[in-house]
Design a protein around this motif. Sequence first.
Motif, PDB file in Angstrom:
ATOM      1  N   LEU A   5      -6.523  -8.764   3.393  1.00 28.82           N
ATOM      2  CA  LEU A   5      -7.492  -8.160   4.302  1.00 28.82           C
ATOM      3  C   LEU A   5      -7.071  -8.242   5.772  1.00 28.82           C
ATOM      4  O   LEU A   5      -7.902  -8.233   6.649  1.00 28.82           O
TER       5      LEU A   5
ATOM      6  N   PRO B 172      -5.225  -3.467  -8.128  1.00 30.27           N
ATOM      7  CA  PRO B 172      -6.669  -3.488  -8.316  1.00 30.27           C
ATOM      8  C   PRO B 172      -7.359  -2.190  -7.924  1.00 30.27           C
ATOM      9  O   PRO B 172      -8.487  -1.956  -8.316  1.00 30.27           O
ATOM     10  N   ASP B 173      -6.674  -1.369  -7.128  1.00 30.77           N
ATOM     11  CA  ASP B 173      -7.305  -0.122  -6.702  1.00 30.77           C
ATOM     12  C   ASP B 173      -6.295   1.015  -6.758  1.00 30.77           C
ATOM     13  O   ASP B 173      -5.364   1.062  -5.958  1.00 30.77           O
TER      14      ASP B 173
ATOM     15  N   SER C  73      -7.643   4.141  -6.928  1.00 31.14           N
ATOM     16  CA  SER C  73      -8.608   5.236  -6.800  1.00 31.14           C
ATOM     17  C   SER C  73      -8.113   6.398  -5.950  1.00 31.14           C
ATOM     18  O   SER C  73      -8.630   7.507  -6.053  1.00 31.14           O
TER      19      SER C  73
ATOM     20  N   PHE D 197      -5.174   7.158   1.674  1.00 30.86           N
ATOM     21  CA  PHE D 197      -4.883   6.013   0.818  1.00 30.86           C
ATOM     22  C   PHE D 197      -4.605   6.482  -0.606  1.00 30.86           C
ATOM     23  O   PHE D 197      -5.322   7.316  -1.158  1.00 30.86           O
TER      24      PHE D 197
ATOM     25  N   TYR E 121       0.841  -1.194   0.000  1.00 29.90           N
ATOM     26  CA  TYR E 121       0.000   0.000   0.000  1.00 29.90           C
ATOM     27  C   TYR E 121       0.877   1.244   0.000  1.00 29.90           C
ATOM     28  O   TYR E 121       1.935   1.264   0.621  1.00 29.90           O
TER      29      TYR E 121
ATOM     30  N   TYR F 214      -3.155   0.415  -3.923  1.00 38.44           N
ATOM     31  CA  TYR F 214      -2.988  -0.901  -3.322  1.00 38.44           C
ATOM     32  C   TYR F 214      -2.516  -1.880  -4.397  1.00 38.44           C
ATOM     33  O   TYR F 214      -3.056  -1.895  -5.510  1.00 38.44           O
TER      34      TYR F 214
END
Lengths: 115, 112
Positions: free
Chosen positions: A99, A55-56, A58, A45, A33, A48
Amino acid sequence: GAGVSQSPSNKVTEKGKDVELRCDPISGHTALYWYRQSLGQGLEFLIYFQGNSAPDKSGLPSDRFSAERTGGSVSTLTIQRTQQEDSAVYLCASSNGQLTNEKLFFGSGTQLSVL
Amino acid sequence: DQQVKQNSPSLSVQEGRISILNCDYTNSMFDYFLWYKKYPAEGPTFLISISSIKDKNEDGRFTVFLNKSAKHLSLHIVPSQPGDSAVYFCAAYAGSNYKLTFGKGTLLTVNP
């Protein structure tokens, strides 16, 4: 190494220049991250990675920001045409598995100052 | 839109007394909450966590309390020690999400 390593620890640059920030995660950690902390703000954030894919994305603030990860290990965050508002501490964290945020291990960060 | 709020930027307590750090959240999807501690020039380190199925979790001098109906959690440190002086971040995530959302942090100073 035993922990997450980030380099450089400090970077001073002129507005408009490009910078590269590096993160070496803990060996074997699949998740990586990037966060940043601007003055007086919480950790924001950015992106990731799971393995080499992201995948992210954003959280990246603009298209001047990009990141890659190679070999499931080292990651580089690149900021093009830096602006003064990019000044912040950029933190990298890694995790073993999915997670398990409580197992996030952070590096000491790169303090970026854009003059 | 701040989903995790720490409304006290700083807190000062005497050594040996209780420190209470507060955190509020707005996202009802959050079901896991964590506290991180950060010393200057170091990265945050995990301190303690709590799942939404519990209302209390204790680890030594540190206890986290969760009030789901109020969307509020607190971290109690008893007794406080000078080495506890640091910035404390509250963080949360939804179980299906990998993304930690952090508050702005509270600077705790424990005076000898």
